[in-house]
Scaffold this active site. Sequence first.
Site, PDB file in Angstrom:
ATOM      1  N   LYS A 163       0.904  -1.178   0.099  1.00  0.00           N
ATOM      2  CA  LYS A 163      -0.008   0.052   0.034  1.00  0.00           C
ATOM      3  C   LYS A 163       0.708   1.199   0.112  1.00  0.00           C
ATOM      4  CE  LYS A 163      -3.901   1.854   2.572  1.00  0.00           C
ATOM      5  NZ  LYS A 163      -4.690   1.645   3.785  1.00  0.00           N
ATOM      6  N   SER A 199      -9.528   1.723   2.901  1.00  0.00           N
ATOM      7  CA  SER A 199      -8.683   2.524   2.025  1.00  0.00           C
ATOM      8  C   SER A 199      -7.654   1.762   1.258  1.00  0.00           C
ATOM      9  CB  SER A 199      -8.086   3.499   2.780  1.00  0.00           C
ATOM     10  OG  SER A 199      -7.258   3.019   3.657  1.00  0.00           O
ATOM     11  N   SER A 236      -9.895  -0.893   6.921  1.00  0.00           N
ATOM     12  CA  SER A 236      -9.335  -0.801   5.613  1.00  0.00           C
ATOM     13  C   SER A 236      -8.467  -1.882   4.895  1.00  0.00           C
ATOM     14  CB  SER A 236      -8.269   0.626   5.529  1.00  0.00           C
ATOM     15  OG  SER A 236      -9.189   1.797   5.471  1.00  0.00           O
TER      16      SER A 236
END
Length: 483
Positions: A76, A151, A175
């Site tokens: 990420k 996210s 997330s």
Amino acid sequence: MHELTLAQIARGLADKTFSSEELTGALLARIAEHDGRLNSFISVTAERALAQARAADARRASGETGALLGAPVAHKDLFCTHGVRTTCASRMLENFEAPYNATVVEKLDAAGMVTLGKTNMDEFAMGSASENSHFGPVKNPWNLEHVPGGSSGGSAAAVAARLLPASTGTDTGGSIRQPAAFTNLTGLKPTYGRVSRWGMIAYASSLDQGGPLARTAEDCALLLQGMAGFDPKDSTSIDEPVPDFSAGLNTSLEGLSIGVPKEYFSPGLDPRIGDAVQATVAELQKLGARVVDISLPNLGHAIPAYYVIAPAEASSNLSRFDGVRFGYRCEHPADLTDLYKRSRGEGFGAEVQRRIMVGTYALSAGYYDAYYVKAQQVRRLIKNDFMAAFEQVDVILGPTTPNPAWKIGAKSADPVAAYLEDFYTITANMAGLPGLSMPAGFVDGLPVGVQLLAPYFQEGRLLNVAHRYQQVTDWHRRSPEGF
Ligand code: GLN
């Protein structure tokens, strides 16, 4: 080769069925072919990946072993990576290159993993749909008109589309688990303090935790093994021995007690997801588990308390992006105030600005006691509910999300509608508990997940339950058409 799980890749590399360089080349070709439709990567690091793969092959040729040696991963884009930009999906950090690696990156690099790139996400991890990205929204491979969750939506979409077997994510209020549910993956948020936050760009420091996303619990166990452990560089890291997660996967579920909170079946829950939860419970009962009705009386207060605490911490954490030391700087500032104002106004997107304003308000003199202190008190009540529940049961089970993935843009005009979708996930962050989402069915062709929560440091128990469930079900094996 792209259908292989991390565990199968580990065997293939050990048997020399293929080399890391061959595998890396094949996956890079898949990313080049398919990611145009998904937008799951912000940076693809092809040259570096091939060099890492050759280095891993050389280490293996010289006799080294290890499940992760030569296996692919993507991070990420809020894990700092030395030599590769780390953007947080923000214009603010569009060209930011960290001078060091996050501990998670450092550990996985040392284990010999090959980093294919950095994945798209909600700006500064604020969101539940991966739509709040300076680099454009991520698409759900199960239906390109729908969001993949957020996210960590890029990490999820890429793994779900078989562009790679596993990726890292972070979970502040869901997330990792929510995008896992929306894309038919297994995702684990570890106990707060289990995985180092050093070099992970902070959203809400008391809630943030890194963890793995993969197709199976077995793969999550392998990746978590590489990520977890005490880190003296992170003052909230906990010095707790890390068990062998893979070795614990096959423990029998005979006698396991599963708590199902009555508050989970609220009117906001899509009844078809409720049915998937009941079907999962029935499957686990066949494996020997028993079900106990429990209550989490303060659940209804979790969303308001979270949406005070998380923005408050964000407003403090994001004050460092001032256009002076690093990050975006506006052009031709008239004076220092203008430089601050315009750098932040132009560098941050709308949702990030909204959170900073809410958080700054909640922390202001005169409001601090009414909002921030009150929210912290609610947080303690939520933790106490869990402590009482875990006196009675080994794990808590329920839906990961109240609804399946929504259409891109459907909630953009109404941020509170998106906040409400975090109902099931945020309590684990508020209490610091580990939580896992696993595939449990489909609604209108879109995947849905079931969430398991366990007491502190019982990630192994979550992985064990999910693994046993995945031995008798095949939801997690289904793959999206066209990928
Ligand atoms: N959806 C939640 C939020 O927007 C959680 C995000 C996260 O876990 N990073 O704050």
